[in-house]
Design an enzyme around this catalytic site. Structure first.
Site, short mmCIF file in Angstrom:
data_model
loop_
_atom_site.label_atom_id
_atom_site.label_comp_id
_atom_site.label_asym_id
_atom_site.label_seq_id
_atom_site.Cartn_x
_atom_site.Cartn_y
_atom_site.Cartn_z
CG ASN A 132 -16.70 29.01 44.42
OD1 ASN A 132 -16.22 28.14 44.83
ND2 ASN A 132 -18.02 29.33 43.88
CB THR A 133 -12.49 27.52 48.77
OG1 THR A 133 -13.92 26.87 49.39
CG2 THR A 133 -12.10 28.74 49.40
CB CYS A 134 -16.27 24.53 45.92
SG CYS A 134 -16.76 24.39 47.60
CB SER A 135 -15.31 26.61 41.36
OG SER A 135 -16.48 26.25 41.60
CG HIS A 136 -9.71 25.15 43.07
ND1 HIS A 136 -9.00 24.10 42.42
CD2 HIS A 136 -9.94 24.91 44.29
CE1 HIS A 136 -8.91 23.25 43.50
NE2 HIS A 136 -9.61 23.83 44.42
#
Length: 142
Positions: A132-136
């Site tokens: 999940n790239t938004c939340s790393h």
């Protein structure tokens, strides 16, 4: 000949790009007003705008949080063993996989955090790692 070369170099590097550069500068200054950016040296401004390109990967490892994993779990130990053996370019590709960018923003690697989460699948061998790239967040099956 010297005058011709001087005039040609001036045309190529200055006059021919003047209009496109002015358009770029106008757009850049609309989003980044010059008054606020004057406090930065050129190298600092580059880091603010583009992010860091050199990393302390062991510091990144220290900043990771784990969910449904412990730091000493075999999967985590194996992950970091393999990760640290990767060439620099592959490590940057991993960073892009987790965060959406192969760079860390201007605040630096010491403040960059990501999580490794066990997705708790019934059959973890059927899952690939995902992110999940938004939340790393890295979802790493056991």
């Amino acid at each position: 000949r010297r005058e011709f070369v001087d005039l040609y170099v001036n045309y190529v590097f200055n006059e021919s790009v003047q209009k496109p550069f002015e358009d770029f500068m106008q757009g850049f200054l609309r989003g980044c007003p010059a008054r606020k950016w004057k406090m930065f040296l050129p190298a600092e401004l580059q880091i603010v705008l583009q992010g860091h390109t050199k990393f302390d990967w062991h510091l990144l490892e220290k900043n990771v949080t784990y969910q449904r994993y412990k730091k000493l779990d075999r999967t985590i130990r194996n992950f970091w063993t393999v990760f640290h053996k990767l060439p620099e370019e592959k490590k940057k590709m991993f960073l892009a996989f987790v965060s959406g960018s192969d760079r860390i923003s201007g605040y630096g690697v010491e403040l960059f955090k990501f999580s490794i989460v066990d997705p708790q699948a019934e059959n973890p061998d059927e899952l690939y790692p995902s992110a999940n790239t938004c939340s790393h967040i890295l979802f790493l099956p056991r």
